[in-house]
Design a protein around this motif. Structure first.
Motif, PDB file in Angstrom:
ATOM      1  N   GLY A   8       2.243  -6.515 -52.796  1.00  0.00           N
ATOM      2  CA  GLY A   8       3.309  -6.850 -53.743  1.00  0.00           C
ATOM      3  C   GLY A   8       4.222  -7.931 -53.214  1.00  0.00           C
ATOM      4  O   GLY A   8       4.673  -8.813 -53.962  1.00  0.00           O
ATOM      5  N   ARG A   9       4.480  -7.884 -51.939  1.00  0.00           N
ATOM      6  CA  ARG A   9       5.286  -8.912 -51.277  1.00  0.00           C
ATOM      7  C   ARG A   9       4.633 -10.290 -51.446  1.00  0.00           C
ATOM      8  O   ARG A   9       5.309 -11.283 -51.727  1.00  0.00           O
ATOM      9  N   ALA A  10       3.310 -10.352 -51.287  1.00  0.00           N
ATOM     10  CA  ALA A  10       2.580 -11.612 -51.450  1.00  0.00           C
ATOM     11  C   ALA A  10       2.613 -12.094 -52.893  1.00  0.00           C
ATOM     12  O   ALA A  10       2.789 -13.297 -53.155  1.00  0.00           O
ATOM     13  N   LEU A  11       2.461 -11.180 -53.836  1.00  0.00           N
ATOM     14  CA  LEU A  11       2.507 -11.567 -55.250  1.00  0.00           C
ATOM     15  C   LEU A  11       3.881 -12.133 -55.608  1.00  0.00           C
ATOM     16  O   LEU A  11       3.976 -13.115 -56.356  1.00  0.00           O
ATOM     17  N   LEU A  12       4.945 -11.519 -55.079  1.00  0.00           N
ATOM     18  CA  LEU A  12       6.290 -12.044 -55.325  1.00  0.00           C
ATOM     19  C   LEU A  12       6.435 -13.460 -54.777  1.00  0.00           C
ATOM     20  O   LEU A  12       6.990 -14.341 -55.439  1.00  0.00           O
ATOM     21  N   LEU A  13       5.932 -13.674 -53.564  1.00  0.00           N
ATOM     22  CA  LEU A  13       6.028 -14.996 -52.945  1.00  0.00           C
ATOM     23  C   LEU A  13       5.273 -16.037 -53.767  1.00  0.00           C
ATOM     24  O   LEU A  13       5.780 -17.140 -54.018  1.00  0.00           O
ATOM     25  N   LEU A  14       4.080 -15.694 -54.226  1.00  0.00           N
ATOM     26  CA  LEU A  14       3.286 -16.616 -55.037  1.00  0.00           C
ATOM     27  C   LEU A  14       3.959 -16.897 -56.375  1.00  0.00           C
ATOM     28  O   LEU A  14       3.955 -18.037 -56.862  1.00  0.00           O
ATOM     29  N   ALA A  15       4.555 -15.866 -56.957  1.00  0.00           N
ATOM     30  CA  ALA A  15       5.245 -16.064 -58.237  1.00  0.00           C
ATOM     31  C   ALA A  15       6.476 -16.945 -58.045  1.00  0.00           C
ATOM     32  O   ALA A  15       6.752 -17.830 -58.870  1.00  0.00           O
ATOM     33  N   GLN A  16       7.214 -16.729 -56.974  1.00  0.00           N
ATOM     34  CA  GLN A  16       8.389 -17.549 -56.701  1.00  0.00           C
ATOM     35  C   GLN A  16       8.011 -19.004 -56.476  1.00  0.00           C
ATOM     36  O   GLN A  16       8.798 -19.913 -56.772  1.00  0.00           O
ATOM     37  N   ALA A  17       6.786 -19.226 -55.976  1.00  0.00           N
ATOM     38  CA  ALA A  17       6.302 -20.588 -55.743  1.00  0.00           C
ATOM     39  C   ALA A  17       5.690 -21.204 -56.998  1.00  0.00           C
ATOM     40  O   ALA A  17       5.241 -22.355 -56.961  1.00  0.00           O
ATOM     41  N   GLY A  18       5.653 -20.457 -58.111  1.00  0.00           N
ATOM     42  CA  GLY A  18       5.176 -20.992 -59.377  1.00  0.00           C
ATOM     43  C   GLY A  18       3.679 -20.923 -59.602  1.00  0.00           C
ATOM     44  O   GLY A  18       3.161 -21.551 -60.532  1.00  0.00           O
ATOM     45  N   PHE A  76       1.929 -18.257 -60.540  1.00  0.00           N
ATOM     46  CA  PHE A  76       1.771 -17.493 -61.782  1.00  0.00           C
ATOM     47  C   PHE A  76       3.103 -16.809 -62.061  1.00  0.00           C
ATOM     48  O   PHE A  76       4.075 -16.984 -61.317  1.00  0.00           O
ATOM     49  N   THR A  77       3.157 -16.018 -63.110  1.00  0.00           N
ATOM     50  CA  THR A  77       4.388 -15.326 -63.490  1.00  0.00           C
ATOM     51  C   THR A  77       4.171 -13.823 -63.440  1.00  0.00           C
ATOM     52  O   THR A  77       3.129 -13.325 -63.893  1.00  0.00           O
ATOM     53  N   LEU A  78       5.145 -13.104 -62.887  1.00  0.00           N
ATOM     54  CA  LEU A  78       5.111 -11.647 -62.882  1.00  0.00           C
ATOM     55  C   LEU A  78       6.062 -11.109 -63.942  1.00  0.00           C
ATOM     56  O   LEU A  78       6.977 -11.806 -64.383  1.00  0.00           O
ATOM     57  N   ARG A  79       5.856  -9.873 -64.341  1.00  0.00           N
ATOM     58  CA  ARG A  79       6.738  -9.234 -65.325  1.00  0.00           C
ATOM     59  C   ARG A  79       8.173  -9.258 -64.822  1.00  0.00           C
ATOM     60  O   ARG A  79       8.442  -9.249 -63.617  1.00  0.00           O
ATOM     61  N   ALA A  80       9.096  -9.266 -65.735  1.00  0.00           N
ATOM     62  CA  ALA A  80      10.507  -9.242 -65.383  1.00  0.00           C
ATOM     63  C   ALA A  80      10.825  -7.995 -64.564  1.00  0.00           C
ATOM     64  O   ALA A  80      10.386  -6.890 -64.898  1.00  0.00           O
ATOM     65  N   GLY A  81      11.568  -8.170 -63.497  1.00  0.00           N
ATOM     66  CA  GLY A  81      11.961  -7.040 -62.661  1.00  0.00           C
ATOM     67  C   GLY A  81      10.936  -6.636 -61.618  1.00  0.00           C
ATOM     68  O   GLY A  81      11.156  -5.658 -60.892  1.00  0.00           O
ATOM     69  N   ALA A  82       9.818  -7.340 -61.508  1.00  0.00           N
ATOM     70  CA  ALA A  82       8.793  -6.993 -60.520  1.00  0.00           C
ATOM     71  C   ALA A  82       9.374  -7.095 -59.114  1.00  0.00           C
ATOM     72  O   ALA A  82      10.164  -7.998 -58.810  1.00  0.00           O
ATOM     73  N   ASP A  83       8.980  -6.155 -58.236  1.00  0.00           N
ATOM     74  CA  ASP A  83       9.458  -6.170 -56.855  1.00  0.00           C
ATOM     75  C   ASP A  83       8.268  -6.019 -55.920  1.00  0.00           C
ATOM     76  O   ASP A  83       7.133  -6.322 -56.298  1.00  0.00           O
ATOM     77  N   HIS A  84       8.521  -5.534 -54.695  1.00  0.00           N
ATOM     78  CA  HIS A  84       7.450  -5.449 -53.709  1.00  0.00           C
ATOM     79  C   HIS A  84       6.370  -4.432 -54.080  1.00  0.00           C
ATOM     80  O   HIS A  84       5.332  -4.372 -53.415  1.00  0.00           O
TER      81      HIS A  84
END
Length: 266
Positions: A140-150, A152-160
């Motif tokens: 989840g930490r990796a998905l957040l980092l990738l989403a922050q880098a643009g 892809f997009t994660l659902r609103a409120g997604a966390d680790h």
């Protein structure tokens, strides 16, 4: 499972088989601390040496994955471990019922996204394969980092705790490949990019500050902890081990050895 002792001492023994009259932290009863290979093993070696000068004896046991150090702590084969951050510890407590608590902090290993073939995340082709750790919190930490880098997009409120199912927009149809965290650095040639924590990146010659296409900022939620069984949380030896990670020599060692890719959190 892969593990090795950091000192040439006798094989691990269950607590019940050890001399009950000896104090923890003595030659007769060295404190047994589980760590993962690389950054955490190296940092512990410095802590061990600093504590030994004051007569407090510890023994490090290295593991090659994220699961066995907690299993060994629960079984009594370790007295403490120092390799996991709070989100991972909370997930392990929920999933496996471990009654563990943190008693101190060690280091923060920044996660970065690395590639052997692309110079930016914008250069990832359609259908690119991106590796992330297969354990729930670091994935989840990796998905957040990738989403922050643009990427892809994660659902609103997604966390680790995010999973691939939380990806809501993926215009490049990026394919997520979940691998054992320790293997991603070795597998970079087989994927377009991979998210790797500093404890595995640094031994592979990758510096999150210099080489990453995207990296985390200093987020204390991912600082690695000194963890013990709840019944041992107030033991003097637990406090002494935690103090070792706060020693100025240990802080200086982390800064000089890892060049800012690993941050002292003690």
């Amino acid at each position: 499972m892969l593990r090795r002792s950091l000192l040439a001492l006798p094989a691990l023994l269950p607590l019940a088989a050890r001399a009950q009259t000896a104090e923890f932290g003595t030659a007769a009863r060295p404190l047994r601390v589980g760590v993962t290979q690389g950054v955490h093993g190296q940092t512990f070696e410095k802590v061990r040496d600093v504590l030994a000068r004051d007569g407090f004896i510890t023994r490090g046991v290295e593991f090659g994955d994220f699961i066995q150090p907690n299993a060994a702590l629960a079984a009594g084969d370790l007295d403490a471990n120092a390799y996991q951050h709070l989100p991972f510890l909370e997930a392990q407590r929920a999933q496996r019922g471990y009654d563990f608590v943190p008693v101190g902090k060690t280091v923060l290993t920044l996660m970065g996204v690395f590639s052997r073939t692309h110079r930016s995340l914008d250069a990832l082709p359609n259908g690119a394969r991106v590796a992330i750790p297969n354990d729930p919190t670091n994935g989840g930490r990796a998905l957040l980092l990738l989403a922050q880098a643009g990427v892809f997009t994660l659902r609103a409120g997604a966390d680790h705790t995010a999973t691939v199912a939380d990806i809501t927009a993926n215009p490049k149809r990026i394919r997520i490949v979940e691998l054992e965290a320790a293997s991603i650095a070795r597998s970079l040639q087989d994927v377009d990019a991979g998210a790797i924590t500093g404890n595995y990146a640094v031994p592979a010659g990758l510096n999150p500050l210099r080489d990453a296409l995207a990296r985390e900022t200093e987020q204390s939620v991912y600082t690695v902890l000194v963890v013990v069984r709840r019944a041992d949380a107030e033991r003097p030896w637990a406090k002494r081990l935690a103090e070792g990670y706060r020693h100025p020599e240990v802080r200086a060692f982390v800064e000089q050895t890892f060049g800012g890719a690993v941050i002292s959190g003690g």
